[in-house]
Design an enzyme around this catalytic site. Structure first.
Site, PDB file in Angstrom:
ATOM      1  N   SER A  11      53.328  68.017  -8.516  1.00 50.65           N
ATOM      2  CA  SER A  11      52.332  66.999  -8.847  1.00 50.65           C
ATOM      3  C   SER A  11      51.700  67.357 -10.181  1.00 50.65           C
ATOM      4  CB  SER A  11      51.259  66.945  -7.770  1.00 50.65           C
ATOM      5  OG  SER A  11      50.123  66.307  -8.296  1.00 50.65           O
ATOM      6  N   HIS A  36      55.993  64.150  -9.214  1.00 45.04           N
ATOM      7  CA  HIS A  36      55.003  63.394  -8.437  1.00 45.04           C
ATOM      8  C   HIS A  36      53.825  63.032  -9.341  1.00 45.04           C
ATOM      9  CE1 HIS A  36      52.987  62.341  -4.606  1.00 45.04           C
ATOM     10  NE2 HIS A  36      51.888  62.779  -5.186  1.00 45.04           N
ATOM     11  N   MET A  71      47.012  55.732  -5.202  1.00 44.21           N
ATOM     12  CA  MET A  71      45.773  55.813  -4.425  1.00 44.21           C
ATOM     13  C   MET A  71      44.819  54.786  -5.014  1.00 44.21           C
ATOM     14  SD  MET A  71      45.757  59.918  -4.067  1.00 44.21           S
ATOM     15  CE  MET A  71      46.986  60.062  -5.365  1.00 44.21           C
ATOM     16  N   MET A 140      49.375  62.658   4.043  1.00 42.41           N
ATOM     17  CA  MET A 140      48.389  63.414   3.271  1.00 42.41           C
ATOM     18  C   MET A 140      47.942  64.604   4.111  1.00 42.41           C
ATOM     19  SD  MET A 140      47.919  62.149   0.224  1.00 42.41           S
ATOM     20  CE  MET A 140      46.779  63.463  -0.144  1.00 42.41           C
ATOM     21  N   GLY A 148      44.205  71.005  -5.531  1.00 42.77           N
ATOM     22  CA  GLY A 148      43.592  72.304  -5.281  1.00 42.77           C
ATOM     23  C   GLY A 148      42.816  72.439  -3.989  1.00 42.77           C
ATOM     24  N   ASP A 173      51.815  66.143   1.290  1.00 36.35           N
ATOM     25  CA  ASP A 173      51.132  66.174  -0.002  1.00 36.35           C
ATOM     26  C   ASP A 173      49.718  66.708   0.169  1.00 36.35           C
ATOM     27  OD1 ASP A 173      50.139  65.725  -2.518  1.00 36.35           O
ATOM     28  OD2 ASP A 173      50.329  63.537  -2.451  1.00 36.35           O
ATOM     29  N   GLY A 174      49.465  67.862  -0.442  1.00 38.37           N
ATOM     30  CA  GLY A 174      48.128  68.440  -0.435  1.00 38.37           C
ATOM     31  C   GLY A 174      48.118  69.841   0.145  1.00 38.37           C
ATOM     32  N   GLY A 175      47.743  70.806  -0.687  1.00 33.41           N
ATOM     33  CA  GLY A 175      47.631  72.184  -0.213  1.00 33.41           C
ATOM     34  C   GLY A 175      48.966  72.826   0.139  1.00 33.41           C
ATOM     35  N   GLY A 195      50.990  70.722  -6.316  1.00 32.38           N
ATOM     36  CA  GLY A 195      50.363  70.661  -7.627  1.00 32.38           C
ATOM     37  C   GLY A 195      49.882  72.015  -8.077  1.00 32.38           C
ATOM     38  N   SER A 196      48.721  72.420  -7.579  1.00 38.63           N
ATOM     39  CA  SER A 196      48.102  73.655  -8.069  1.00 38.63           C
ATOM     40  C   SER A 196      48.971  74.890  -7.799  1.00 38.63           C
ATOM     41  CB  SER A 196      46.715  73.822  -7.459  1.00 38.63           C
ATOM     42  OG  SER A 196      46.753  73.667  -6.064  1.00 38.63           O
TER      43      SER A 196
HETATM   44  C1  DX5 Z   1      45.788  64.508  -3.934  1.00 39.62           C
HETATM   45  C2  DX5 Z   1      47.142  64.222  -4.510  1.00 39.62           C
HETATM   46  C3  DX5 Z   1      48.063  65.368  -4.515  1.00 39.62           C
HETATM   47  C4  DX5 Z   1      47.589  66.577  -5.276  1.00 39.62           C
HETATM   48  C5  DX5 Z   1      48.174  67.786  -4.643  1.00 39.62           C
HETATM   49  O1  DX5 Z   1      45.102  63.315  -3.752  1.00 39.62           O
HETATM   50  O2  DX5 Z   1      47.786  63.185  -3.790  1.00 39.62           O
HETATM   51  O3  DX5 Z   1      49.364  64.994  -4.958  1.00 39.62           O
HETATM   52  O4  DX5 Z   1      47.921  66.563  -6.612  1.00 39.62           O
HETATM   53  O5  DX5 Z   1      47.638  68.906  -5.263  1.00 39.62           O
HETATM   54  P1  DX5 Z   1      47.639  70.338  -4.587  1.00 39.62           P
HETATM   55  O6  DX5 Z   1      49.069  70.723  -4.372  1.00 39.62           O
HETATM   56  O7  DX5 Z   1      46.945  71.175  -5.580  1.00 39.62           O
HETATM   57  O8  DX5 Z   1      46.908  70.208  -3.282  1.00 39.62           O
HETATM   58 ZN    ZN Z   2      49.931  62.766  -4.356  1.00 40.92          ZN
END
Ligand code: DX5
Ligand code: ZN
Length: 216
Positions: A11, A36, A71, A140, A148, A173-175, A195-196
């Site tokens: 992401s 992403h 979103m 999610m 993050g 998606d997320g964490g 992402g992070s």
């Molecule tokens: C959050 C996003 C994610 C986010 C994930 O609303 O949909 O795609 O970038 O980031 P990490 O992997 O850092 O949780």
């Molecule tokens: Zn996302």
């Protein structure tokens, strides 16, 4: 048994946007599978990110499919722009559409892979009526809006429940990191958005290969 290929989707929300082309190249050369892209409108979620003009630039920076996560409220109003900007996969939120069926039909009519997503608090039963219409369900695993955050472990049960009922791709998606990715893979997830965990590493390629090992 689930024999589908596991896909890694960095992401770019956690990338350095002043060097976006280099950031995308780093994960592209690190053998990820998708890019992403998180689109936020400041209404559906309390954060604001990017729209079609920036996606058009991202499109030029990689040949990988763009996995665009909308979103935003009533995405049906701007699907055409997102598609024309180069989105290959378009995921909408079940909570954000007055007419979910029509919105999915529009994504398909535009020739994109269609995805549906749900917030952590939204029951799986809300996406159930649309399972035969979509290619992907994005679960999610944090509250949408920010990178993050910490993975919500209760979301693993959603993957577990959905897996036998849905033939398409299940995305988390997320964490997502090595440990949570491994757990989600065990429940049958196919696409791992991170992402992070990826962008905070200096060596993105090494991390992507560790993540691939963890989820395989
Ligand atoms: C959050 C996003 C994610 C986010 C994930 O609303 O949909 O795609 O970038 O980031 P990490 O992997 O850092 O949780
Ligand atoms: Zn996302």
């Amino acid at each position: 048994m689930n024999t589908r290929k596991k896909l890694i989707a960095p992401s770019i929300l956690s990338a350095d946007f002043s060097r976006l082309r280099d950031e995308i190249s780093a994960v592209d050369q690190g053998n990820c599978d998708l890019i992403h892209v998180d689109v936020m409108d400041g209404h559906f979620v309390p954060n604001l990110t990017i729209g079609p003009p920036v996606i058009r630039w991202i499109r030029k920076a990689t040949k990988l499919p763009l996995d665009v996560h909308l979103m935003i409220e009533e995405p049906i109003r701007s699907l055409k722009e997102f598609r024309e900007a180069g989105s290959d996969w378009i995921t909408i939120h079940v909570e954000a559409c007055r007419d979910v069926r029509k919105t999915i039909a529009e994504v398909r009519a535009l020739g994109a892979k269609s995805g549906i997503s749900l917030r952590p608090k939204t029951d799986l039963s809300l996406v159930e009526p649309y399972l035969s219409l979509v290619d992907l369900v994005l679960i999610m695993t944090v509250e949408p809006g920010f990178g993050g955050q910490v993975f919500i472990p209760e979301m693993l049960a959603k993957v577990r429940t959905l897996r036998p009922r849905f033939d398409g791709l299940i995305s988390v998606d997320g964490g997502i990191n090595l440990e949570t990715g491994r757990q989600a893979a065990q429940e049958g997830a196919d696409v791992f958005v991170a992402g992070s965990a990826i962008f905070r590493e200096r060596d993105r390629k090494a991390y992507i290969s560790q993540l691939r090992q963890a989820i395989s």
